[in-house]
Design a protein around this motif. Structure first.
Motif, short mmCIF file in Angstrom:
data_model
loop_
_atom_site.label_atom_id
_atom_site.label_comp_id
_atom_site.label_asym_id
_atom_site.label_seq_id
_atom_site.Cartn_x
_atom_site.Cartn_y
_atom_site.Cartn_z
N VAL A 1 11.95 -3.29 0.57
CA VAL A 1 11.80 -3.06 -0.87
C VAL A 1 13.13 -2.76 -1.55
O VAL A 1 13.27 -2.93 -2.77
N ARG A 2 14.13 -2.34 -0.76
CA ARG A 2 15.46 -2.12 -1.35
C ARG A 2 16.31 -3.38 -1.34
O ARG A 2 17.47 -3.36 -1.71
N ARG A 3 15.73 -4.47 -0.86
CA ARG A 3 16.38 -5.80 -0.89
C ARG A 3 17.75 -5.78 -0.20
O ARG A 3 18.74 -6.32 -0.71
N HIS A 4 17.81 -5.16 0.98
CA HIS A 4 19.09 -5.06 1.68
C HIS A 4 19.63 -6.42 2.10
O HIS A 4 20.84 -6.62 2.17
N ALA A 5 18.75 -7.38 2.39
CA ALA A 5 19.23 -8.70 2.76
C ALA A 5 19.99 -9.36 1.63
O ALA A 5 21.00 -10.03 1.83
N ALA A 6 19.51 -9.17 0.39
CA ALA A 6 20.16 -9.78 -0.77
C ALA A 6 21.43 -9.04 -1.15
O ALA A 6 22.31 -9.62 -1.80
N GLU B 1 3.80 -12.62 -4.09
CA GLU B 1 3.06 -11.55 -3.41
C GLU B 1 3.93 -10.32 -3.24
O GLU B 1 3.45 -9.18 -3.40
N ARG B 2 5.19 -10.52 -2.92
CA ARG B 2 6.10 -9.38 -2.75
C ARG B 2 6.28 -8.65 -4.07
O ARG B 2 6.29 -7.40 -4.11
N VAL C 1 4.16 -8.45 -6.63
CA VAL C 1 2.94 -7.70 -6.93
C VAL C 1 2.84 -6.48 -6.03
O VAL C 1 2.48 -5.37 -6.48
N LEU C 2 3.18 -6.65 -4.75
CA LEU C 2 3.11 -5.54 -3.81
C LEU C 2 4.06 -4.42 -4.20
O LEU C 2 3.69 -3.23 -4.18
N GLU C 3 5.28 -4.77 -4.57
CA GLU C 3 6.25 -3.74 -4.93
C GLU C 3 5.83 -2.98 -6.18
O GLU C 3 6.01 -1.76 -6.27
N LEU C 4 5.28 -3.67 -7.17
CA LEU C 4 4.83 -2.99 -8.38
C LEU C 4 3.67 -2.04 -8.06
O LEU C 4 3.62 -0.92 -8.58
N ALA C 5 2.73 -2.48 -7.21
CA ALA C 5 1.61 -1.61 -6.83
C ALA C 5 2.12 -0.40 -6.06
O ALA C 5 1.65 0.73 -6.26
N LEU C 6 3.10 -0.62 -5.19
CA LEU C 6 3.68 0.48 -4.42
C LEU C 6 4.37 1.47 -5.33
O LEU C 6 4.22 2.70 -5.17
N ALA C 7 5.12 0.97 -6.31
CA ALA C 7 5.81 1.86 -7.25
C ALA C 7 4.82 2.68 -8.07
O ALA C 7 5.03 3.88 -8.31
N ARG C 8 3.73 2.04 -8.52
CA ARG C 8 2.71 2.78 -9.28
C ARG C 8 2.09 3.89 -8.44
O ARG C 8 1.87 5.00 -8.91
N ASP C 9 1.79 3.59 -7.17
CA ASP C 9 1.17 4.58 -6.29
C ASP C 9 2.11 5.75 -6.06
O ASP C 9 1.69 6.92 -6.06
N ILE C 10 3.39 5.46 -5.86
CA ILE C 10 4.36 6.53 -5.65
C ILE C 10 4.45 7.41 -6.89
O ILE C 10 4.48 8.65 -6.80
N GLU C 11 4.49 6.82 -8.08
CA GLU C 11 4.59 7.60 -9.31
C GLU C 11 3.34 8.45 -9.53
O GLU C 11 3.43 9.60 -9.98
N ARG C 12 2.16 7.91 -9.22
CA ARG C 12 0.93 8.69 -9.36
C ARG C 12 0.93 9.89 -8.42
O ARG C 12 0.57 11.00 -8.82
N ARG C 13 1.35 9.68 -7.20
CA ARG C 13 1.38 10.78 -6.23
C ARG C 13 2.42 11.81 -6.62
O ARG C 13 2.19 13.02 -6.47
N ALA C 14 3.57 11.36 -7.10
CA ALA C 14 4.60 12.31 -7.54
C ALA C 14 4.11 13.12 -8.73
O ALA C 14 4.37 14.33 -8.82
#
Length: 446
Positions: free
Chosen positions: A102-107, A220-221, A223-236
């Motif tokens: 998710v931090r795009r280290h390859a790029a 897909e990546r 959409v997945l990253e946006l869903a992951l970011a939303r979940d992290i913000e909700r939990r925080a």
């Protein structure tokens, strides 16, 4: 039957390998529930095993210790390695790779060029790939350590190496290089060379050849990253424990920062287009078509847009910061308005100082230091002849503003305070604000 790669198919062991992977995935999701959706998005790829030459049983392959992962979220599982590694350590590696992905280290790394193959080539490229892998590991493992998870032995750990926490991989590269150079003088490496795969090192033919399955595509990546970011913000927001690095990533992913140079250039180009329709006649380059009786006719030309720069020199913005922004702003102006742009600068504290006609930021003499009233500077800019097509104001915003909308567009480069106060000033509705960072651009203070 042993393949040409020295590996042996073990289809009878594949169910056991996948079961161990599933156990590790459950462990990882329990340790970091804010990453659960990403953990279950990983796609396992079971490789042919490296087998013992006497028993034929799978044996661990050190090259696959880290469960190398590619940018399509496929985890490459060596049977001998997975069956002999504790579930907890395998789960740790899964969380570790999510950080890389998710931090795009390859790029971001040195081998980001399309088609670049790494691994086994040796030389400076291979050394740079290893160094980048270690630096990216440091960026990721920082968050895992803050979550209370133990880094496996021989893997880069900022805490164990005495490195500062919360840095980016680009910053860790030079720090690790210094430490590793010192250790090599003593005859050993700083840490083991661990290969995390194409998720860090970029495209790598070895894993593309051994991998099977489709993985996930760019959509897909995303959409997945946006869903992951939303979940992290909700939990925080619910005060659930989430490491600071993951909270920062979620904020950046959900609300990406647009570079101020890009925004400023876009606004200026819009102003340039407004002037593009205005034309005048000029004899500097006569018309190619002669007039009646051989009379020379003028050509129609578009005037270069006139830009007035009003600079807040009241002292609330440090002079090196102003100088740094002025240097970059004049570069943006040159790209947006062309080298023949007309730039007139007016320094202003509680009064407007004499106009300075310049081409480069270094030619501007920053005068002033009293109170702040940029109404005087804007009025002086509008009084210039010819009147400018656009007024660009550089300020921290602590100033009175004209009550009426000026007759030309006004762009406000708003230098942020650090940290920004709760009552941070905002320009009037008729202005085009461009938020600027609190510190001078790199190299501005040189």
């Amino acid at each position: 039957m042993t393949t040409a790669t020295g590996r042996t198919p073990h289809p009878d062991r594949e169910p056991e390998v996948l079961r161990r992977f599933a156990e590790a995935r459950l462990w990882a999701a329990a340790q970091a529930p804010y990453l659960a959706s990403a953990v279950f998005a990983l796609r396992p790829v079971v490789l042919e095993a490296r087998s013992d030459e006497h028993t034929g049983e799978p044996v661990p392959d050190p090259e696959f210790r880290a469960l190398p992962t590619d940018t399509r979220w496929r985890v490459h599982l060596d049977p001998g390695t997975l069956l002999t590694t504790p579930v907890e350590e395998t789960g740790w590696w899964l969380l570790h790779h999510i950080g890389h992905l998710v931090r795009r280290h390859a790029a971001r790394g040195p081998n980001q060029g399309a088609g670049r193959r790494t691994g086994g080539t040796g030389g400076a490229d291979e050394e740079a790939a290893h160094r980048w892998n270690q630096a990216a590991d440091a960026e990721v493992n920082d968050d895992l350590e803050s979550a209370g998870l133990t880094t496996p032995e021989g893997v880069v750990s900022p805490r164990a190496l005495g490195l500062p926490e919360g840095r980016l991989a680009e910053e860790y590269v030079s720090l690790i290089e210094v430490l590793d150079t010192a250790h090599r003088r003593g005859g050993r490496r700083l840490v083991d060379l661990v290969d995390c795969g194409p998720a860090v090192r970029g495209l790598d033919g070895r894993y593309e050849e051994t991998g099977a399955g489709e993985g996930i595509d760019d959509t897909e990546r995303h959409v997945l990253e946006l869903a992951l970011a939303r979940d992290i913000e909700r939990r925080a927001a619910a005060r659930t424990a989430v490491p600071g690095g993951w909270r920062r990533w979620a904020e950046d992913r959900r609300r990406p920062v647009v570079d101020w140079r890009t925004r400023l250039g876009a606004v200026l180009r819009r102003g340039v287009r407004r002037t593009a329709g205005r034309v005048d006649f000029s004899y500097r380059r006569p018309s190619r078509r002669p007039g009646p009786g051989g009379v020379l006719l003028p050509t129609m030309v578009a005037p270069a847009p006139g830009i007035a720069l009003v600079i807040d020199t009241s002292g609330s913005v440090a002079a090196p910061v102003l100088a740094g922004f002025l240097s970059e702003i004049t570069g943006v102006l040159a790209r947006a308005a062309g080298p023949e742009r007309r730039l007139r600068a007016i320094c202003c504290d509680d009064r407007a100082h004499p106009v300075q006609e310049v081409r480069e930021a270094a030619d501007i003499e920053l005068t002033g230091g009293g109170g702040t009233d940029l109404r005087a500077g804007i009025a002086a800019a509008l009084a210039l002849r010819p009147r400018p097509d656009l007024v660009l104001v550089l300020t921290d915003g602590h100033t009175p503003w004209p009550e009426r909308r000026p007759p030309v567009p006004v762009v406000v480069g708003l230098v942020a305070a650090h940290p920004p106060p709760a009552d941070a000033p905002t320009p009037p509705a008729w202005a085009h604000p461009i938020p600027l960072p609190a510190t001078a651009p790199r190299g501005a203070e040189a």
